[in-house]
Design a protein around this motif. Structure first.
Motif, PDB file in Angstrom:
ATOM      1  N   ARG A   1       0.846  -1.204   0.015  1.00 44.47           N
ATOM      2  CA  ARG A   1      -0.284   0.575   0.029  1.00 44.47           C
ATOM      3  C   ARG A   1       0.826   1.151   0.235  1.00 44.47           C
ATOM      4  O   ARG A   1       0.319   2.111  -0.285  1.00 44.47           O
ATOM      5  N   GLU A   2       1.657   1.340   0.577  1.00 43.55           N
ATOM      6  CA  GLU A   2       2.726   2.419   0.792  1.00 43.55           C
ATOM      7  C   GLU A   2       3.553   2.557  -0.535  1.00 43.55           C
ATOM      8  O   GLU A   2       3.777   3.867  -1.423  1.00 43.55           O
ATOM      9  N   GLY A   3       3.777   1.876  -1.358  1.00 43.68           N
ATOM     10  CA  GLY A   3       4.268   1.804  -2.348  1.00 43.68           C
ATOM     11  C   GLY A   3       3.331   2.023  -3.725  1.00 43.68           C
ATOM     12  O   GLY A   3       3.858   2.806  -4.527  1.00 43.68           O
ATOM     13  N   ILE A   4       2.621   1.763  -3.198  1.00 43.78           N
ATOM     14  CA  ILE A   4       1.431   2.593  -4.654  1.00 43.78           C
ATOM     15  C   ILE A   4       1.059   3.596  -4.233  1.00 43.78           C
ATOM     16  O   ILE A   4       1.241   4.721  -4.944  1.00 43.78           O
ATOM     17  N   VAL A   5       1.204   4.536  -2.929  1.00 42.71           N
ATOM     18  CA  VAL A   5       0.468   5.350  -2.384  1.00 42.71           C
ATOM     19  C   VAL A   5       2.156   6.584  -3.248  1.00 42.71           C
ATOM     20  O   VAL A   5       0.939   6.982  -3.375  1.00 42.71           O
ATOM     21  N   ALA A   6       3.248   5.698  -2.387  1.00 43.37           N
ATOM     22  CA  ALA A   6       4.705   6.430  -2.866  1.00 43.37           C
ATOM     23  C   ALA A   6       4.360   7.053  -4.360  1.00 43.37           C
ATOM     24  O   ALA A   6       4.675   8.261  -5.223  1.00 43.37           O
ATOM     25  N   LEU A   7       3.577   5.712  -4.896  1.00 45.63           N
ATOM     26  CA  LEU A   7       4.153   6.498  -6.608  1.00 45.63           C
ATOM     27  C   LEU A   7       2.991   7.267  -7.178  1.00 45.63           C
ATOM     28  O   LEU A   7       2.907   7.747  -8.111  1.00 45.63           O
ATOM     29  N   LEU A   8       1.374   7.124  -6.553  1.00 41.55           N
ATOM     30  CA  LEU A   8       1.142   8.048  -7.241  1.00 41.55           C
ATOM     31  C   LEU A   8       1.171   9.207  -6.384  1.00 41.55           C
ATOM     32  O   LEU A   8       0.406  10.394  -7.122  1.00 41.55           O
ATOM     33  N   THR A   9       1.486   9.728  -5.534  1.00 39.50           N
ATOM     34  CA  THR A   9       1.770  11.191  -5.087  1.00 39.50           C
ATOM     35  C   THR A   9       3.116  11.554  -6.271  1.00 39.50           C
ATOM     36  O   THR A   9       2.934  12.618  -6.583  1.00 39.50           O
ATOM     37  N   ILE A  10       3.701  10.510  -6.375  1.00 37.68           N
ATOM     38  CA  ILE A  10       4.732  11.027  -7.525  1.00 37.68           C
ATOM     39  C   ILE A  10       3.933  11.426  -8.654  1.00 37.68           C
ATOM     40  O   ILE A  10       4.833  12.428  -9.539  1.00 37.68           O
ATOM     41  N   GLN A  11       3.069  10.852  -9.008  1.00 39.94           N
ATOM     42  CA  GLN A  11       2.339  10.600 -10.275  1.00 39.94           C
ATOM     43  C   GLN A  11       1.401  12.521  -9.956  1.00 39.94           C
ATOM     44  O   GLN A  11       2.300  12.656 -11.373  1.00 39.94           O
ATOM     45  N   HIS A  12       1.033  12.559  -9.390  1.00 43.66           N
ATOM     46  CA  HIS A  12       0.572  13.710  -9.578  1.00 43.66           C
ATOM     47  C   HIS A  12       0.714  15.042  -8.762  1.00 43.66           C
ATOM     48  O   HIS A  12      -0.323  16.004  -8.646  1.00 43.66           O
ATOM     49  N   SER A  13       2.071  15.024  -8.107  1.00 50.06           N
ATOM     50  CA  SER A  13       2.376  16.474  -7.537  1.00 50.06           C
ATOM     51  C   SER A  13       2.611  16.865  -8.456  1.00 50.06           C
ATOM     52  O   SER A  13       2.539  17.970  -8.484  1.00 50.06           O
TER      53      SER A  13
END
Length: 569
Positions: free
Chosen positions: A146-158
């Motif tokens: 879950r943390e990996g998914i959140v981290a990549l979604l953060t990088i993608q949309h920041s």
């Protein structure tokens, strides 16, 4: 002339044509989706809807979607705000290159982002192997969580949040900052008492857009969530339709409706709070502030460049390194380096050339069609009165709703709408490249319309009246007056549409078939099928093409009108 008569006159026909096109592309598929998902044998029925909400797998996927999207949107908002404030308000150097590099991850497809980070942090990571930091072989991949998914979604949309906050800061009333400085307020007090409170509406807008984008994200959620057993609603829809085929369309339609309702509810909450805030930054674009950081400037610049290197350089280097070895997991060295993977995907895999051709044609055609439709619709939005304006506003609302709804929901709606042959012509769009093209027009229409509508609002309506008095008809007014004035905004929107559609996978994941593959689906299928080095090579080519296109547009910027390049001032 009365509004009804004007609408039925010759000048109303173009609006009627635009309305019909938008309804065919945007309204009709979604209405059919809701009809099938909420209907039974005896008419309206919530039986399937109730079954879906009673399913543990659907409820678990719904919670996973909300949890990961909410967390990612929150982190993306914090990062985007911090970057926007630092670059937009301080005297850090090299702002142009920094803005370009910060926005680049937004243009890289989510599934490519996922693949590059999988290869950057796993036991076979060439970069971590060089540094002696690679996890033990056979250990659980740290990003499959879950943390990996959140981290990549953060990088993608920041970068999306950064773009919104940067645009808001460009309209920041300089008089407020000047008054605060005259009153003795320092940089921190100016930031906390004036800047951030005035940015509240744009912050809420950025959070909502990041949440909606993460909610409908397919590439990251699929490539990371499936191994992590962290299934979200888009992945659940894809797995069910891929496993059972069109027979499960009604059940998948219900899941799509749930995802659409969550998205619309999030946007409704955003709109409600924005109306209560009643705050907005008003002003023409101005030169950014340059708060002097003094001895902190070096540390601030180092921090931003470190962020860029960590989020962009590390995964891309790992992606390229994986593409240069014969087998995934083999360390990269002079003895193992090879170009065979690039040769395979370029010269021997016919699907590669077909995918690049299909993506270029569909993305380019969709961008051009959206630019033309946006110029026409924008004219009626700004000059229309009465029934004409209501019809134009209703059409624009359809476009906004379709853009807000996740791409996989659009795919399901288009399958339901066009799986049967079209009346009169007896031709089915399903399984052809044409269904992907019109799905792109539907999904990304709002991307092209927004800058054009904003450009029209800057024009004086009296231009239309003056042209009418001079005897100019509608087409002459559009060709001589309005189209040239809003052309830079239309070009900017078209560029964003092309870059977004060129590498996407969310919309085409369920619509492609043999012969109509896109770049995104080919990369995803390589990775999903275990051809990791081929996926890395194809992804590296795609990233290189995207960077070269953006860099080429940057070089052309001095010869183009201001506003054509979306990421430049």
């Amino acid at each position: 002339m009365r509004p009804a008569r004007r609408f039925l006159s010759g000048e109303g026909f173009p609006l009627a044509a635009i309305l019909l096109v938008v309804f065919f592309f945007c309204g009709f598929p979604l209405l059919l989706l809701f009809k099938i998902g909420l209907s039974g044998e005896d008419g309206l029925s919530l039986a399937l809807f109730g079954e879906a909400l009673a399913s543990r797998s659907v409820l678990r996927a719904l919670w996973h979607s909300f949890e990961s999207s909410f967390l990612a949107a929150g982190f993306a908002t914090l990062i985007g705000l911090g970057l926007a404030l630092t670059i937009g308000l301080t005297d850090v150097r090299a702002k142009g290159p920094l803005v370009f590099l910060i926005l680049l991850p937004m243009m890289i497809p989510p599934h490519v982002t996922a693949i590059s980070w999988i290869q950057a942090l796993g036991p076979a990571s060439p970069v971590l192997q060089w540094l002696g930091l690679a996890p033990e072989p056979g250990s659980t991949h740290p990003i499959y969580s879950r943390e990996g998914i959140v981290a990549l979604l953060t990088i993608q949309h920041s970068p999306l949040v950064f773009l919104i906050q940067r645009a808001a800061l460009r309209s920041f009333p300089r008089e407020l900052s000047d008054a605060a400085r005259v009153s003795g307020a320092g940089g921190w007090r100016l930031l906390t008492r004036i800047v951030v409170p005035l940015l509240a509406p744009s912050l809420l807008s950025g959070f909502a857009l990041a949440f909606v984008a993460a909610l409908g994200n397919f590439g990251i959620n699929a490539l990371l969530g499936i191994p992590a057993r962290y299934t979200t609603l888009p992945v659940l829809m894809w797995r069910r339709l891929a496993s059972f085929g069109p027979d499960v369309l009604p059940n998948v339609a219900v899941i799509a409706i749930i995802l659409a309702l969550v998205t619309l509810a999030a946007l409704a909450v955003q709109f409600h709070f924005q109306r209560r805030m009643r705050l907005a930054l008003v002003g023409l674009p101005q030169a950014p502030l340059a708060i002097r950081l003094g001895r902190w400037r070096g540390a601030s610049e180092a921090g931003i460049w470190l962020f860029v290197a960590a989020t962009l350089l590390l995964p891309l280097v790992s992606l390229l390194a994986t593409a240069l070895v014969p087998t995934y997991g083999l360390p990269l060295s002079w003895a193992t380096v090879t170009l065979d993977n690039f040769a395979e995907v370029i010269f021997y895999q016919s699907v590669t050339a077909r995918a690049f051709l299909n993506s270029t044609l569909t993305a380019g055609t969709a961008a051009l069609a959206i630019a033309v439709l946006s110029i026409g619709l924008g004219y009626y939005l700004i000059t229309g009165r009465g029934l004409v304006r209501k019809a134009a506003s209703a059409t624009a609302t359809q476009v906004e709703i379709t853009f807000a709804i996740p791409g996989l929901v659009i795919s399901i709606a288009f399958i339901l709408a066009f799986i049967r042959p079209l009346p009169l012509v007896d031709f089915s769009l399903y399984g052809t490249i044409w269904i992907i093209l019109i799905a792109y027009v539907s999904a990304f229409f709002a991307v092209g319309l927004k800058p054009v509508a904003a450009a029209y609002t800057q024009l004086d309506v009296s231009l239309d009246d003056a042209a009418r008095v001079s005897g100019a008809g509608l087409m002459r007014r559009m060709r001589k007056v309005f189209a040239p004035l809003v052309a830079p905004a239309a070009a900017s929107g078209a560029i964003l549409v092309f870059l977004t559609a060129y590498n996407e996978i969310t919309v085409s994941a369920l619509l492609w078939s043999t012969g109509s593959e896109t770049i995104g689906t080919v990369i995803f299928n390589y990775e999903d099928g275990g051809y990791t080095t081929l996926a890395a090579a194809m992804a590296a080519i795609t990233v290189a093409a995207t960077v070269l296109l953006m860099f080429g547009l940057n070089l052309l910027a001095p010869r183009l009108q201001p506003g054509v390049i979306p990421w430049r001032d």
